[in-house]
Design a protein around this motif. Structure first.
Motif: not given
Length: 221
Positions: A170-182
């Motif tokens: 929720a508090n991450l930009d799109h690209r960072t969120g993608e890398s955290i999810l992966q």
């Protein structure tokens, strides 16, 4: 992990608010599962019940086959420490501690984990999340994505069976969120850790093995 006919009510003044009602759910070991729904749907309440942060008003929660109802505060704390890991949208890192110390902190509470084991685990999980070079940085010296990686390392270092993630992107930009999810998906595959997310994020739902939709405190079909 099993939720059986769980309900949760809160009393606010003279009003009773039903946050969750008659929810039943079984989560298999190694699942990557999302709890989805609008704000107020009950997904965070359900995550808190599974995480033994709150207790159900009705029904039961079973973790490793054991009913957690009626456990003392110390027993619930022990369960949270040794069986569950938590990743929050606000990271919840201790600001005065370095990344290394934040990851090490819950290990210091675990009985039977000696200093060498602690150091090996901290080093291992900081490397897993790609932060070994930032071990001695404090949270205010790290980006949001790096702080979330520290939080993931901290959650995994205690070797939990289940990691509960409340809106972790929720508090991450799109690209960072993608890398955290992966990163979390890779850990799920490699280590067999069960992940349960509370989320609005469509990317989380697309990556999940199963999505449980909630509305008005109930699971929708």
């Amino acid at each position: 992990m099993e939720v059986c006919r769980a309900g949760k009510e809160y009393v606010l003044g003279k009003q009773t608010v039903v946050a969750l009602q008659d929810v039943s759910l079984t989560v298999s070991r190694g699942e990557f599962m999302a709890l989805a729904g609008p704000s107020g749907s009950g997904k965070s309440t359900l995550l808190n019940l599974i995480g033994c942060i709150d207790t159900p008003s009705t029904g039961t929660i079973r973790i490793k086959g054991q009913d957690v109802s009626g456990r003392t505060a110390d027993e619930l704390a022990d369960l949270r420490l040794n069986t569950l890991g938590f990743v929050f949208q606000t990271f919840n890192l201790l600001p005065v501690l370095s990344a290394w110390e934040n990851v090490e902190f819950p290990l210091q509470q675990q009985r039977g984990v000696d200093k060498n084991t602690r150091q090996e685990r901290v080093a291992h999980y900081l490397k897993v999340v790609g932060l070994e070079r930032f071990a001695h940085h404090r949270p205010n010296e790290l980006s949001g994505g790096q702080r979330q990686r520290v939080a993931i390392a901290r959650a995994l270092a205690t070797h939990p069976g289940i990691v509960l993630a409340d809106e972790p992107t929720a508090n991450l930009d799109h690209r960072t969120g993608e890398s955290i999810l992966q990163l979390m998906k890779d850990l799920n595959r490699e280590e067999g850790t069960t992940f349960i997310f509370s989320t609005h994020d469509r990317r989380v739902m697309e990556m999940a093995d199963r999505v449980i939709e909630l509305a008005d405190g109930k699971i929708t079909e």
